[in-house]
Scaffold this motif. Structure first.
Motif, PDB file in Angstrom:
ATOM      1  N   HIS A  41     -36.167  64.625 -62.035  1.00 37.32           N
ATOM      2  CA  HIS A  41     -36.006  63.674 -60.946  1.00 37.32           C
ATOM      3  C   HIS A  41     -37.106  62.610 -61.007  1.00 37.32           C
ATOM      4  O   HIS A  41     -38.272  62.915 -61.251  1.00 37.32           O
ATOM      5  CB  HIS A  41     -36.051  64.398 -59.596  1.00 37.32           C
ATOM      6  CG  HIS A  41     -34.832  65.212 -59.311  1.00 37.32           C
ATOM      7  ND1 HIS A  41     -33.860  64.823 -58.415  1.00 37.32           N
ATOM      8  CD2 HIS A  41     -34.396  66.387 -59.834  1.00 37.32           C
ATOM      9  CE1 HIS A  41     -32.888  65.719 -58.387  1.00 37.32           C
ATOM     10  NE2 HIS A  41     -33.195  66.676 -59.236  1.00 37.32           N
ATOM     11  N   ASP A  96     -37.908  73.312 -50.279  1.00 39.01           N
ATOM     12  CA  ASP A  96     -37.563  71.999 -50.802  1.00 39.01           C
ATOM     13  C   ASP A  96     -36.130  71.556 -50.541  1.00 39.01           C
ATOM     14  O   ASP A  96     -35.841  70.354 -50.519  1.00 39.01           O
ATOM     15  CB  ASP A  96     -37.835  71.948 -52.314  1.00 39.01           C
ATOM     16  CG  ASP A  96     -39.315  71.991 -52.632  1.00 39.01           C
ATOM     17  OD1 ASP A  96     -40.129  71.832 -51.699  1.00 39.01           O
ATOM     18  OD2 ASP A  96     -39.662  72.185 -53.812  1.00 39.01           O
ATOM     19  N   TYR A 147     -35.066  68.659 -48.264  1.00 43.24           N
ATOM     20  CA  TYR A 147     -35.255  67.268 -48.701  1.00 43.24           C
ATOM     21  C   TYR A 147     -34.318  66.885 -49.843  1.00 43.24           C
ATOM     22  O   TYR A 147     -34.321  65.741 -50.284  1.00 43.24           O
ATOM     23  CB  TYR A 147     -36.701  67.066 -49.165  1.00 43.24           C
ATOM     24  CG  TYR A 147     -37.721  67.375 -48.100  1.00 43.24           C
ATOM     25  CD1 TYR A 147     -37.979  66.466 -47.070  1.00 43.24           C
ATOM     26  CD2 TYR A 147     -38.417  68.575 -48.090  1.00 43.24           C
ATOM     27  CE1 TYR A 147     -38.909  66.744 -46.077  1.00 43.24           C
ATOM     28  CE2 TYR A 147     -39.352  68.866 -47.102  1.00 43.24           C
ATOM     29  CZ  TYR A 147     -39.580  67.947 -46.107  1.00 43.24           C
ATOM     30  OH  TYR A 147     -40.499  68.227 -45.119  1.00 43.24           O
ATOM     31  N   LEU A 148     -33.523  67.836 -50.334  1.00 43.07           N
ATOM     32  CA  LEU A 148     -32.715  67.601 -51.534  1.00 43.07           C
ATOM     33  C   LEU A 148     -31.259  68.009 -51.334  1.00 43.07           C
ATOM     34  O   LEU A 148     -30.615  68.532 -52.241  1.00 43.07           O
ATOM     35  CB  LEU A 148     -33.297  68.403 -52.708  1.00 43.07           C
ATOM     36  CG  LEU A 148     -34.574  67.846 -53.328  1.00 43.07           C
ATOM     37  CD1 LEU A 148     -35.370  68.948 -54.008  1.00 43.07           C
ATOM     38  CD2 LEU A 148     -34.240  66.748 -54.325  1.00 43.07           C
ATOM     39  N   ASP A 175     -28.254  72.864 -55.297  1.00 35.02           N
ATOM     40  CA  ASP A 175     -29.299  73.687 -54.693  1.00 35.02           C
ATOM     41  C   ASP A 175     -30.000  74.542 -55.753  1.00 35.02           C
ATOM     42  O   ASP A 175     -30.836  75.389 -55.428  1.00 35.02           O
ATOM     43  CB  ASP A 175     -28.734  74.567 -53.573  1.00 35.02           C
ATOM     44  CG  ASP A 175     -27.774  75.635 -54.071  1.00 35.02           C
ATOM     45  OD1 ASP A 175     -27.454  75.655 -55.288  1.00 35.02           O
ATOM     46  OD2 ASP A 175     -27.333  76.461 -53.251  1.00 35.02           O
ATOM     47  N   VAL A 226     -31.876  73.145 -58.101  1.00 32.49           N
ATOM     48  CA  VAL A 226     -33.011  72.393 -58.591  1.00 32.49           C
ATOM     49  C   VAL A 226     -34.260  73.255 -58.516  1.00 32.49           C
ATOM     50  O   VAL A 226     -34.443  74.028 -57.574  1.00 32.49           O
ATOM     51  CB  VAL A 226     -33.192  71.083 -57.777  1.00 32.49           C
ATOM     52  CG1 VAL A 226     -33.451  71.367 -56.318  1.00 32.49           C
ATOM     53  CG2 VAL A 226     -34.292  70.215 -58.364  1.00 32.49           C
ATOM     54  N   SER A 235     -38.531  73.361 -58.706  1.00 30.55           N
ATOM     55  CA  SER A 235     -39.752  72.572 -58.568  1.00 30.55           C
ATOM     56  C   SER A 235     -40.854  73.170 -59.432  1.00 30.55           C
ATOM     57  O   SER A 235     -40.975  74.399 -59.542  1.00 30.55           O
ATOM     58  CB  SER A 235     -40.221  72.544 -57.109  1.00 30.55           C
ATOM     59  OG  SER A 235     -39.262  71.925 -56.283  1.00 30.55           O
ATOM     60  N   ALA A 243     -35.524  76.173 -54.713  1.00 26.64           N
ATOM     61  CA  ALA A 243     -35.404  75.232 -53.598  1.00 26.64           C
ATOM     62  C   ALA A 243     -35.402  75.930 -52.248  1.00 26.64           C
ATOM     63  O   ALA A 243     -35.446  75.266 -51.211  1.00 26.64           O
ATOM     64  CB  ALA A 243     -34.125  74.410 -53.747  1.00 26.64           C
ATOM     65  N   ARG A 290     -39.544  67.923 -60.206  1.00 26.78           N
ATOM     66  CA  ARG A 290     -38.342  68.730 -60.088  1.00 26.78           C
ATOM     67  C   ARG A 290     -37.395  68.521 -61.272  1.00 26.78           C
ATOM     68  O   ARG A 290     -37.065  67.387 -61.612  1.00 26.78           O
ATOM     69  CB  ARG A 290     -37.626  68.418 -58.763  1.00 26.78           C
ATOM     70  CG  ARG A 290     -38.332  69.057 -57.600  1.00 26.78           C
ATOM     71  CD  ARG A 290     -38.282  68.277 -56.305  1.00 26.78           C
ATOM     72  NE  ARG A 290     -39.247  68.870 -55.369  1.00 26.78           N
ATOM     73  CZ  ARG A 290     -40.509  68.472 -55.265  1.00 26.78           C
ATOM     74  NH1 ARG A 290     -40.962  67.472 -55.996  1.00 26.78           N
ATOM     75  NH2 ARG A 290     -41.336  69.070 -54.436  1.00 26.78           N
ATOM     76  N   ASP A 318     -29.147  64.582 -56.610  1.00 28.07           N
ATOM     77  CA  ASP A 318     -29.425  63.843 -55.378  1.00 28.07           C
ATOM     78  C   ASP A 318     -29.900  62.432 -55.746  1.00 28.07           C
ATOM     79  O   ASP A 318     -31.016  62.246 -56.241  1.00 28.07           O
ATOM     80  CB  ASP A 318     -30.491  64.566 -54.565  1.00 28.07           C
ATOM     81  CG  ASP A 318     -30.628  64.013 -53.148  1.00 28.07           C
ATOM     82  OD1 ASP A 318     -30.374  62.813 -52.956  1.00 28.07           O
ATOM     83  OD2 ASP A 318     -31.001  64.780 -52.237  1.00 28.07           O
ATOM     84  N   TRP A 324     -33.364  60.728 -54.891  1.00 30.30           N
ATOM     85  CA  TRP A 324     -34.593  61.113 -55.580  1.00 30.30           C
ATOM     86  C   TRP A 324     -34.731  60.460 -56.951  1.00 30.30           C
ATOM     87  O   TRP A 324     -35.512  60.912 -57.787  1.00 30.30           O
ATOM     88  CB  TRP A 324     -34.650  62.640 -55.711  1.00 30.30           C
ATOM     89  CG  TRP A 324     -35.117  63.283 -54.440  1.00 30.30           C
ATOM     90  CD1 TRP A 324     -34.475  63.281 -53.236  1.00 30.30           C
ATOM     91  CD2 TRP A 324     -36.341  63.990 -54.236  1.00 30.30           C
ATOM     92  NE1 TRP A 324     -35.221  63.949 -52.293  1.00 30.30           N
ATOM     93  CE2 TRP A 324     -36.370  64.398 -52.872  1.00 30.30           C
ATOM     94  CE3 TRP A 324     -37.420  64.329 -55.059  1.00 30.30           C
ATOM     95  CZ2 TRP A 324     -37.440  65.114 -52.340  1.00 30.30           C
ATOM     96  CZ3 TRP A 324     -38.463  65.055 -54.519  1.00 30.30           C
ATOM     97  CH2 TRP A 324     -38.472  65.432 -53.178  1.00 30.30           C
TER      98      TRP A 324
END
Length: 261
Positions: free
Chosen positions: A110, A134, A137-138, A143, A145, A147, A218, A239, A248, A251
């Motif tokens: 991202h 997270d 926010y995403l 889901d 993703v 980090s 996430a 991410r 998303d 981002w």
């Protein structure tokens, strides 16, 4: 005594972040099982420490002794965040290659990548990253993703590293499915001791070294400790996900503290 946003963490609600043992580092099924169980993978020495320290020197070489906030933001958001050095660091083979191997497909990084700097003695609500997961926010993408939190330099507990609420992702997944958690993008709370009691779980902490990376889902609740050391705390969180999963779109611009996310 450990604190976060001025709240004193209860020693009875503290635990140790678990390192992925060497025997599991190249065992993808075991790593996926561990991630599903714990919500995070603590990979010590994943990156070359000298590469990490070189980026830290680059960062502070540009920031220098800037103390005026407007000047600092101009350097951070005008030079460092969109710069080629930061892009190369976040997409270095040791990181991108690991995600390609672990995800089993083309990885997607991202564009919105965050650098956090905390000076010694900064305290009070809003200083340290508050408890959150997270996905809030995403929501515009997958889901799945992942980090990666990377300390940019040595980060003992006293310098204010990241702390994870033990196995919190299991409850978050259940609450998400049942629609019990708030939908607006927002932190859960600054009160880490209260959240530990609510979840009946420990906050996991450790001393991080340059080269360490923590990868979390996430749905895993995490937060930052206060910097009570005498040195600057610097870190980045980025991410990755599979490129063929939903992405998303919000981002895909460079991070800015006024980007509304």
């Amino acid at each position: 005594m450990l604190t976060s946003n001025g709240y004193v963490l209860d020693e009875r609600r503290l635990g140790e972040l678990s390192v992925v043992p060497e025997r599991e580092r190249r065992d993808r099924p075991r790593l996926r099982e561990r991630l599903q169980r714990d919500g995070y993978l603590f990979l010590t020495g994943l990156l070359d420490p000298e590469d990490v320290l070189a980026f830290r020197r680059y960062y502070f070489g540009l920031i220098g002794s800037v103390t005026e906030r407007a000047a600092y933001r101009k350097v951070l958001f005008g030079q460092i965040v969109p710069g080629t050095e930061y892009a190369a660091f976040c997409a270095q083979p040791a990181l991108k290659g690991w995600f390609e191997w672990f995800l089993g497909g083309e990885p997607f990084l991202h564009q919105r990548k965050i650098i956090r700097q905390t000076a010694p003695g900064e305290n009070g609500i809003g200083t340290a990253t508050q408890a959150h997961y997270d996905l809030v926010y995403l929501r515009g993408g997958s889901d799945q993703v992942l980090s990666a939190w990377i300390p940019l330099g040595e980060c003992p507990v006293s310098r204010g590293g990241l702390t994870y609420l033990e196995r919190s992702h299991h409850r978050v997944l259940a609450d998400e499915a049942a629609g019990r958690l708030k939908r607006p993008a927002a932190s859960m709370t600054a009160d880490l001791p209260g959240l530990a009691e609510e979840y009946d779980a420990n906050w996991l902490v450790t001393d991080y070294a340059a080269g360490d990376v923590v990868i979390h889902t996430a749905h895993t609740i995490h937060a930052a400790l206060d910097n009570v050391s005498t040195d600057m705390r610097l870190s980045t969180d980025i991410r990755y996900q599979r490129a063929d999963d939903a992405i998303d779109g919000r981002w895909q611009n460079h991070w800015h503290d006024q980007d509304g996310l």
